[in-house]
Design a protein around this motif. Structure first.
Motif, PDB file in Angstrom:
ATOM      1  N   PHE A  35       0.842  -1.082  -0.159  1.00 40.35           N
ATOM      2  CA  PHE A  35      -0.135  -0.053   0.083  1.00 40.35           C
ATOM      3  C   PHE A  35       0.993   1.181   0.179  1.00 40.35           C
ATOM      4  O   PHE A  35       0.543   2.239  -0.903  1.00 40.35           O
ATOM      5  CB  PHE A  35      -0.746  -0.157   1.351  1.00 40.35           C
ATOM      6  N   ARG A  36       2.030   1.034   0.851  1.00 46.26           N
ATOM      7  CA  ARG A  36       2.573   2.436   1.340  1.00 46.26           C
ATOM      8  C   ARG A  36       3.566   2.983  -0.072  1.00 46.26           C
ATOM      9  O   ARG A  36       4.017   3.784  -0.502  1.00 46.26           O
ATOM     10  CB  ARG A  36       3.574   2.195   2.351  1.00 46.26           C
ATOM     11  N   ASN A  37       4.166   1.807  -0.881  1.00 44.41           N
ATOM     12  CA  ASN A  37       5.034   1.753  -1.974  1.00 44.41           C
ATOM     13  C   ASN A  37       4.352   2.154  -3.344  1.00 44.41           C
ATOM     14  O   ASN A  37       5.248   2.489  -4.103  1.00 44.41           O
ATOM     15  CB  ASN A  37       6.180   0.464  -1.761  1.00 44.41           C
ATOM     16  N   GLY A  38       3.338   1.359  -3.313  1.00 47.19           N
ATOM     17  CA  GLY A  38       2.631   1.495  -4.749  1.00 47.19           C
ATOM     18  C   GLY A  38       3.130   0.516  -5.724  1.00 47.19           C
ATOM     19  O   GLY A  38       2.770   0.619  -6.870  1.00 47.19           O
ATOM     20  N   VAL A  39       3.982  -0.268  -5.374  1.00 46.29           N
ATOM     21  CA  VAL A  39       4.612  -1.464  -6.393  1.00 46.29           C
ATOM     22  C   VAL A  39       4.489  -2.886  -5.599  1.00 46.29           C
ATOM     23  O   VAL A  39       4.538  -2.779  -4.332  1.00 46.29           O
ATOM     24  CB  VAL A  39       5.913  -1.373  -6.371  1.00 46.29           C
ATOM     25  N   LEU A  40       4.496  -3.723  -6.400  1.00 45.06           N
ATOM     26  CA  LEU A  40       4.280  -5.299  -5.905  1.00 45.06           C
ATOM     27  C   LEU A  40       5.787  -5.945  -6.106  1.00 45.06           C
ATOM     28  O   LEU A  40       6.427  -6.248  -6.935  1.00 45.06           O
ATOM     29  CB  LEU A  40       3.552  -6.045  -6.803  1.00 45.06           C
ATOM     30  N   THR A  41       6.375  -5.829  -4.568  1.00 44.41           N
ATOM     31  CA  THR A  41       7.658  -6.543  -4.597  1.00 44.41           C
ATOM     32  C   THR A  41       7.991  -7.477  -3.388  1.00 44.41           C
ATOM     33  O   THR A  41       6.680  -7.689  -2.652  1.00 44.41           O
ATOM     34  CB  THR A  41       8.629  -5.392  -4.053  1.00 44.41           C
ATOM     35  N   LYS A  42       8.732  -8.253  -3.187  1.00 47.73           N
ATOM     36  CA  LYS A  42       9.014  -9.270  -2.282  1.00 47.73           C
ATOM     37  C   LYS A  42       9.067  -8.369  -1.074  1.00 47.73           C
ATOM     38  O   LYS A  42       9.190  -7.068  -1.042  1.00 47.73           O
ATOM     39  CB  LYS A  42      10.083 -10.061  -2.442  1.00 47.73           C
ATOM     40  N   PHE A  43       9.060  -9.016  -0.012  1.00 45.56           N
ATOM     41  CA  PHE A  43       8.977  -8.208   1.539  1.00 45.56           C
ATOM     42  C   PHE A  43      10.458  -7.607   1.569  1.00 45.56           C
ATOM     43  O   PHE A  43      11.508  -7.857   1.096  1.00 45.56           O
ATOM     44  CB  PHE A  43       9.259  -9.426   2.607  1.00 45.56           C
ATOM     45  N   ASP A  44      10.205  -6.146   2.104  1.00 47.14           N
ATOM     46  CA  ASP A  44      11.447  -5.148   2.221  1.00 47.14           C
ATOM     47  C   ASP A  44      11.819  -5.201   3.439  1.00 47.14           C
ATOM     48  O   ASP A  44      11.029  -4.928   4.521  1.00 47.14           O
ATOM     49  CB  ASP A  44      10.712  -3.789   1.611  1.00 47.14           C
ATOM     50  N   TYR A  45      12.972  -5.636   3.794  1.00 48.07           N
ATOM     51  CA  TYR A  45      13.631  -5.574   4.948  1.00 48.07           C
ATOM     52  C   TYR A  45      14.110  -4.169   5.301  1.00 48.07           C
ATOM     53  O   TYR A  45      14.566  -4.119   6.509  1.00 48.07           O
ATOM     54  CB  TYR A  45      14.830  -6.660   5.040  1.00 48.07           C
ATOM     55  N   VAL A  46      13.944  -3.298   4.554  1.00 47.15           N
ATOM     56  CA  VAL A  46      14.049  -1.695   4.982  1.00 47.15           C
ATOM     57  C   VAL A  46      15.524  -1.298   4.848  1.00 47.15           C
ATOM     58  O   VAL A  46      16.005  -0.721   3.983  1.00 47.15           O
ATOM     59  CB  VAL A  46      13.481  -1.325   6.188  1.00 47.15           C
ATOM     60  N   VAL A  47      16.391  -1.890   5.692  1.00 46.26           N
ATOM     61  CA  VAL A  47      17.857  -1.909   5.636  1.00 46.26           C
ATOM     62  C   VAL A  47      18.486  -2.461   4.375  1.00 46.26           C
ATOM     63  O   VAL A  47      18.120  -3.566   4.207  1.00 46.26           O
ATOM     64  CB  VAL A  47      18.466  -2.325   6.959  1.00 46.26           C
ATOM     65  N   SER A  67      21.423  -3.507   3.668  1.00 49.14           N
ATOM     66  CA  SER A  67      22.109  -4.725   3.724  1.00 49.14           C
ATOM     67  C   SER A  67      21.236  -5.957   4.066  1.00 49.14           C
ATOM     68  O   SER A  67      21.583  -7.038   3.801  1.00 49.14           O
ATOM     69  CB  SER A  67      23.188  -4.343   4.986  1.00 49.14           C
ATOM     70  N   ALA A  68      20.101  -5.809   4.944  1.00 50.43           N
ATOM     71  CA  ALA A  68      19.388  -6.763   5.090  1.00 50.43           C
ATOM     72  C   ALA A  68      18.667  -7.230   3.783  1.00 50.43           C
ATOM     73  O   ALA A  68      18.868  -8.637   3.482  1.00 50.43           O
ATOM     74  CB  ALA A  68      18.211  -6.479   5.960  1.00 50.43           C
ATOM     75  N   ASN A  69      18.458  -6.400   2.900  1.00 46.59           N
ATOM     76  CA  ASN A  69      17.661  -6.867   1.565  1.00 46.59           C
ATOM     77  C   ASN A  69      19.009  -7.714   0.868  1.00 46.59           C
ATOM     78  O   ASN A  69      18.337  -8.535   0.193  1.00 46.59           O
ATOM     79  CB  ASN A  69      17.335  -5.700   0.945  1.00 46.59           C
ATOM     80  N   PHE A  70      20.179  -7.047   0.843  1.00 48.23           N
ATOM     81  CA  PHE A  70      20.931  -7.703   0.175  1.00 48.23           C
ATOM     82  C   PHE A  70      21.372  -9.100   0.623  1.00 48.23           C
ATOM     83  O   PHE A  70      21.561 -10.048  -0.192  1.00 48.23           O
ATOM     84  CB  PHE A  70      22.428  -7.036   0.180  1.00 48.23           C
ATOM     85  N   ARG A  71      21.169  -9.462   1.875  1.00 48.43           N
ATOM     86  CA  ARG A  71      21.438 -10.825   2.378  1.00 48.43           C
ATOM     87  C   ARG A  71      20.331 -11.848   1.951  1.00 48.43           C
ATOM     88  O   ARG A  71      20.787 -12.910   1.500  1.00 48.43           O
ATOM     89  CB  ARG A  71      21.586 -10.687   3.955  1.00 48.43           C
ATOM     90  N   HIS A  72      19.255 -11.299   1.736  1.00 50.64           N
ATOM     91  CA  HIS A  72      17.995 -12.167   1.192  1.00 50.64           C
ATOM     92  C   HIS A  72      17.975 -12.259  -0.123  1.00 50.64           C
ATOM     93  O   HIS A  72      17.742 -13.095  -0.664  1.00 50.64           O
ATOM     94  CB  HIS A  72      16.827 -11.493   1.808  1.00 50.64           C
ATOM     95  N   TYR A  73      18.457 -11.055  -0.956  1.00 50.50           N
ATOM     96  CA  TYR A  73      18.057 -11.087  -2.394  1.00 50.50           C
ATOM     97  C   TYR A  73      19.115 -10.828  -3.249  1.00 50.50           C
ATOM     98  O   TYR A  73      19.048 -10.944  -4.466  1.00 50.50           O
ATOM     99  CB  TYR A  73      16.887  -9.941  -2.709  1.00 50.50           C
ATOM    100  N   GLY A  74      20.373 -10.572  -2.610  1.00 54.32           N
ATOM    101  CA  GLY A  74      21.452 -10.207  -3.199  1.00 54.32           C
ATOM    102  C   GLY A  74      21.227  -8.910  -4.216  1.00 54.32           C
ATOM    103  O   GLY A  74      21.889  -8.621  -5.118  1.00 54.32           O
ATOM    104  N   GLN A  75      20.591  -8.086  -3.713  1.00 54.74           N
ATOM    105  CA  GLN A  75      20.594  -6.463  -4.158  1.00 54.74           C
ATOM    106  C   GLN A  75      19.824  -5.730  -3.082  1.00 54.74           C
ATOM    107  O   GLN A  75      19.275  -6.239  -2.098  1.00 54.74           O
ATOM    108  CB  GLN A  75      19.501  -6.739  -5.375  1.00 54.74           C
ATOM    109  N   LEU A  76      20.023  -4.454  -3.208  1.00 55.46           N
ATOM    110  CA  LEU A  76      19.767  -3.541  -1.960  1.00 55.46           C
ATOM    111  C   LEU A  76      18.298  -3.246  -1.773  1.00 55.46           C
ATOM    112  O   LEU A  76      17.616  -2.993  -0.733  1.00 55.46           O
ATOM    113  CB  LEU A  76      20.377  -2.227  -2.419  1.00 55.46           C
ATOM    114  N   LEU A  77      17.360  -3.390  -2.850  1.00 51.21           N
ATOM    115  CA  LEU A  77      16.100  -3.371  -2.876  1.00 51.21           C
ATOM    116  C   LEU A  77      15.393  -4.667  -3.247  1.00 51.21           C
ATOM    117  O   LEU A  77      15.821  -5.572  -3.931  1.00 51.21           O
ATOM    118  CB  LEU A  77      15.498  -2.341  -3.970  1.00 51.21           C
ATOM    119  N   PRO A  78      13.972  -4.907  -2.685  1.00 50.15           N
ATOM    120  CA  PRO A  78      13.558  -6.159  -3.004  1.00 50.15           C
ATOM    121  C   PRO A  78      13.028  -6.466  -4.348  1.00 50.15           C
ATOM    122  O   PRO A  78      12.746  -5.318  -4.898  1.00 50.15           O
ATOM    123  CB  PRO A  78      12.161  -6.038  -2.232  1.00 50.15           C
ATOM    124  N   PRO A  79      13.117  -7.553  -4.832  1.00 48.52           N
ATOM    125  CA  PRO A  79      12.926  -7.828  -6.221  1.00 48.52           C
ATOM    126  C   PRO A  79      11.527  -7.487  -6.505  1.00 48.52           C
ATOM    127  O   PRO A  79      10.415  -7.721  -5.546  1.00 48.52           O
ATOM    128  CB  PRO A  79      13.169  -9.390  -6.543  1.00 48.52           C
TER     129      PRO A  79
END
Length: 417
Positions: free
Chosen positions: A312-324, A326-338
């Motif tokens: 709702f807040r971001n207006g896009v359909l992505t995987k869960f955003d860990y906000v930080v 570095s945390a996104n990078f650990r989960h997805y290998g990139q800084l923002l959720p896919p």
């Protein structure tokens, strides 16, 4: 980025402390928040099985199945193999239909009216092999090979995991049992996980067609009063901080939080929370609503609701955003959720979308955005139905849905048989 994350953490902490200041230790009944105590009374009386509680009692045969996901969740799956008036021993090979419910409910939500009005029974009586799915965390799917629901790790999931694990497990199981492709029916969250799966080309070889009732892909224009306030003020994150891994509307702390939110926002009419959340459903009767609340609401993970609020807040359909980052990078290998790119949905999957003009969750503007993405879909494979007077729950609970929606669902399946 680190400074921004730190400031967000402080802001969330301040909200958390403020919330604790007005969350009561006990929940007292008031006219403003009476819905919470009046209707949230599910005592899990149907733990003996959905077949026994809602299907066999109406004269239908039913089978209880268990499906284990590759991450260890044991999901309840019910099968209605034939119609009530069907002659035993019929050898006709039937097309399987898998029904997937939405968030905060379970498979029981399809069975709140008379048998002649309930979609699974209508399908069975029309010659389909009907399967009822139950998402992890709901009463028939609260088992795991190693985790107990009292363990926070049991609730460490969002609809990303439903896409990655639950839906594939259900499709694999039904495909192996029936040796056929599957007709799929999803409502609300059940439409989201299907669309996202198709966009990643998952389930493509197993799905025959898909019916999407109250389709949810984007939530930026939802008008549900309580949901909008909660999402805008990061209440989902606050509840997460409080330590509620399981979001259960029957839990005293959750009821207290909702009551406090209602009391601090006089514009939210919490005496009728069902309408506040879903929109003004046109065609439910009191018996239907009473039956619904004998089994619902069901639990989901707080993290799952955080994910919805992010959408709702971001207006896009992505995987869960860990906000930080570095945390996104650990989960997805990139800084923002896919992102789930719905434009990647194969154009030749037969799709039937039905949406309502009064729906507070699946808002018309957001559905139009989805339809715009699907504009290149094969014309003969896309059917769209718009019902001006319907809100979110009318599609599964309306007493007239048989004549308005389900007859068109049957026609759609027959056309793409």
């Amino acid at each position: 980025m680190a400074f921004l994350s730190l400031m967000m953490s402080f802001a969330t902490l301040n909200i958390y402390l403020s919330l604790l200041a007005f969350v009561p230790h006990q929940v007292h009944a008031t006219s403003h928040g009476s819905f919470v105590t009046k209707y949230v009374t599910n005592d899990n009386s149907s733990v003996g099985g959905l077949c026994a509680s809602s299907i066999i009692v109406h004269g239908y045969k039913c089978q209880e199945h268990n499906v284990t996901t590759d991450d260890g969740y044991i999901l309840g799956l019910q099968r209605i193999p034939e119609g009530r008036a069907e002659v035993n021993g019929t050898l006709t090979l039937k097309q399987p239909v898998l029904l997937q419910h939405g968030v905060l409910v379970d498979g029981n939500s399809w069975f709140v009216n008379n048998p002649e009005q309930n979609l699974p029974f209508i399908l069975a009586d029309n010659g389909y092999d009907v399967w009822i799915s139950n998402t992890r965390g709901t009463i028939f799917s609260r088992q795991h090979v190693s985790l107990d629901p009292s363990n926070r790790q049991f609730w460490n999931w969002t609809w990303d995991e439903l896409i990655a694990h639950d839906l594939p497990a259900m499709f694999d199981y039904v495909s192996k049992e029936t040796k056929q492709k599957i007709n799929y029916i999803g409502h609300s969250q059940g439409t989201l996980i299907a669309l996202a799966s198709f966009s990643q080309e998952k389930l493509i070889k197993q799905v025959k067609s898909a019916v999407l009732l109250s389709p949810v892909a984007y939530l930026s224009h939802m008008t549900t009063e309580l949901g909008v306030v909660a999402a805008r003020y990061f209440l989902d994150e606050v509840i997460h901080l409080i330590g509620l891994a399981e979001f259960d509307l029957r839990a005293p702390r959750v009821k207290a939080i909702i009551r406090s939110l209602c009391d601090s926002n006089p514009g939210i009419h919490c005496y009728d929370l069902l309408t506040v959340i879903t929109g003004p459903n046109c065609c439910l009767n009191s018996t239907t609503v009473d039956t619904f609340f004998k089994n619902e609401p069901q639990s989901t993970s707080t993290k799952n609701l955080v994910h919805f609020a992010q959408t709702f807040r971001n207006g896009v359909l992505t995987k869960f955003d860990y906000v930080v980052p570095s945390a996104n990078f650990r989960h997805y290998g990139q800084l923002l959720p896919p992102e789930y790119n719905l434009a990647n949905i194969p154009h030749d999957i037969p799709l039937f979308l039905s949406y309502g003009g009064k729906d507070a969750l699946s808002d018309v503007i957001d559905v139009q955005r989805l339809l715009d993405i699907l504009k290149f879909h094969d014309a003969d494979k896309l059917s769209v139905q718009y019902i001006q007077e319907y809100a979110h729950l009318d599609f599964i609970m309306a007493t007239n849905a048989k004549d308005i929606v389900y007859k068109d669902v049957l026609s759609f399946f027959s056309h793409h048989a």
